[in-house]
Design an enzyme around this catalytic site. Structure first.
Site, PDB file in Angstrom:
ATOM      1  CE  LYS A 197     103.840  44.507  31.079  1.00  0.00           C
ATOM      2  NZ  LYS A 197     103.911  44.495  32.544  1.00  0.00           N
ATOM      3  CE  LYS A 254     100.808  41.693  30.646  1.00  0.00           C
ATOM      4  NZ  LYS A 254     101.364  42.359  31.772  1.00  0.00           N
TER       5      LYS A 254
HETATM    6  C1  PBG Z   1     102.852  44.938  36.128  1.00  0.00           C
HETATM    7  C2  PBG Z   1     101.975  44.080  35.270  1.00  0.00           C
HETATM    8  C3  PBG Z   1     100.964  44.473  34.388  1.00  0.00           C
HETATM    9  C4  PBG Z   1     100.392  43.301  33.927  1.00  0.00           C
HETATM   10  C5  PBG Z   1     101.077  42.234  34.504  1.00  0.00           C
HETATM   11  N1  PBG Z   1     102.066  42.745  35.330  1.00  0.00           N
HETATM   12  C6  PBG Z   1     100.436  45.812  34.018  1.00  0.00           C
HETATM   13  C7  PBG Z   1     101.281  46.797  33.355  1.00  0.00           C
HETATM   14  O1  PBG Z   1     102.395  46.538  32.908  1.00  0.00           O
HETATM   15  O2  PBG Z   1     100.819  47.942  33.286  1.00  0.00           O
HETATM   16  C8  PBG Z   1      99.204  43.225  32.995  1.00  0.00           C
HETATM   17  C9  PBG Z   1      98.274  42.113  33.272  1.00  0.00           C
HETATM   18  C10 PBG Z   1      96.913  42.234  32.690  1.00  0.00           C
HETATM   19  O3  PBG Z   1      96.519  43.221  32.056  1.00  0.00           O
HETATM   20  O4  PBG Z   1      96.170  41.280  32.883  1.00  0.00           O
HETATM   21  N2  PBG Z   1     103.925  45.496  35.457  1.00  0.00           N
HETATM   22 ZN    ZN Z   2     104.853  47.186  36.645  1.00  0.00          ZN
END
Ligand code: PBG
Ligand code: ZN
Length: 335
Positions: A197, A254
């Protein structure tokens, strides 16, 4: 005249009709590999549209059930749930709101619905960071955060979640969650790790929906100290190898489109099912272009999903799963 010499490849013969294009395709996207992202929010009276995410709402507990019922009829049988509690704290988080929604989903839909649940703390904290801040407020404390995550994940699994999906990016959280689940007899609960991520700008609309943007008077303004730097594919590989070794069943890249190279490389390197996340910013980008009449939104989403499958994903998390039947039909033969 010998046309074979002039056109030795004849590539256009395989493009000349829908029939031959269908037969020649190397990959396919189907609705069964899509997971619908859903939000359920504590303390709101009626559901609220999410800016940029057409067809997606901040649901109340009852509208969530209604929406899922409609989705099931449209062929959507897998969801990724984000629970947004109204109580915000700095530690000692209470997972019961989200756990209740999971239990309600399983009670209503049982095995017809596969429920994966995002495990993070950014919707629970006063400051919007994904864990517990140090007293100075300058970093997220790894150990304390991991114990909270494991407790929250176990509560979701006990409520009936089929899969827990940690998205926080702390070190060693996969091992801690797996251990806690197993110790409580939840050895059948799947663990999908957001293993690669990145620290991305493509999460904007999500943070509005989940009430999870870093905010307030803290020194730490963004998630750069825990999410992966966009220029560090090695970090993504190391974390994914580690999470697989710690017991993750499914790994993830992601966002998707800006990290297709990473998805391609990691899915070839690590023999696990790979998920990819068409994040809120990627999804909304297509929607905004479509609203302006600049592109065909449905076909653009399908093109993007096709690129994910080509790059090695076996499943796709998207806000458009509930529209997929329509969009895939519209796309048939159109590439
Ligand atoms: C929470 C989380 C996020 C996303 C999924 N779980 C946001 C972040 O890390 O700030 C992003 C999902 C999306 O943008 O569709 N940690
Ligand atoms: Zn988070």
């Amino acid at each position: 005249m010998d046309s074979k010499l002039r056109y030795p490849l004849g590539a256009r013969r395989l493009r000349q009709s829908q029939a031959v294009r269908e037969l020649a395709r190397e990959v396919r996207v189907s609705q069964e590999q899509l997971i619908q992202g859903c939000f359920v929010v504590d303390g709101i009276k009626s559901r609220e549209a999410v800016p940029g995410l057409t067809g997606v709402y901040r649901e109340t507990p009852s509208t969530l059930l209604r929406q899922v019922e409609i989705d099931l009829k449209k062929g959507v049988s897998k969801i990724l749930l984000f629970g947004v509690p109204s109580e915000k704290k700095k530690s000692g988080f209470n997972p019961s709101f989200t756990a209740r929604q999971i239990a309600a989903l399983k009670k209503n839909f049982g095995k017809d619905l596969f429920v994966a649940v995002d495990v993070c703390l950014c919707s629970y904290t006063t400051h919007g960071h994904c864990g517990i801040l140090s007293p100075e407020g300058d970093h997220v404390e790894n150990g304390k955060t991991v114990s909270e995550l494991a407790r929250v994940a176990a509560a979701y699994a006990e409520a009936g979640a089929d899969c827990v999906a940690p998205s926080d990016m702390m070190d060693s959280r996969v091992a801690a969650i797996r251990e806690t689940l197993d110790a409580r007899g939840l050895e059948r609960t799947l663990l999908m790790s957001y293993s690669a991520k990145f620290h991305s700008k493509f999460y904007g609309p999500f943070r509005l929906a989940a009430d999870s943007a870093p905010k307030g008077a803290v020194t730490l303004k963004d998630r750069a100290t825990y999410q992966i730097d966009p220029a560090r594919p090695q970090d993504a590989l190391e974390c994914s190898l580690r999470d697989a070794a710690e017991g993750a069943d499914i790994l993830m890249v992601k966002p998707g489109l800006p990290y297709l190279d990473v998805l391609r490389d990691l899915s070839r390197e690590i023999p696990k099912p790979w998920a990819v996340y068409e994040t809120s910013g990627e999804y909304a980008g297509v929607e905004v272009l479509a609203e302006k009449g600049l592109i065909n939104g449905p076909l653009a989403h399908v093109e993007m999903w096709t690129s994910f499958v080509r790059a090695g994903a076996s499943m796709i998390i998207t806000y458009g799963a509930r529209s997929a039947r329509e969009w895939l039909r519209a796309a048939a033969g159109q590439f």
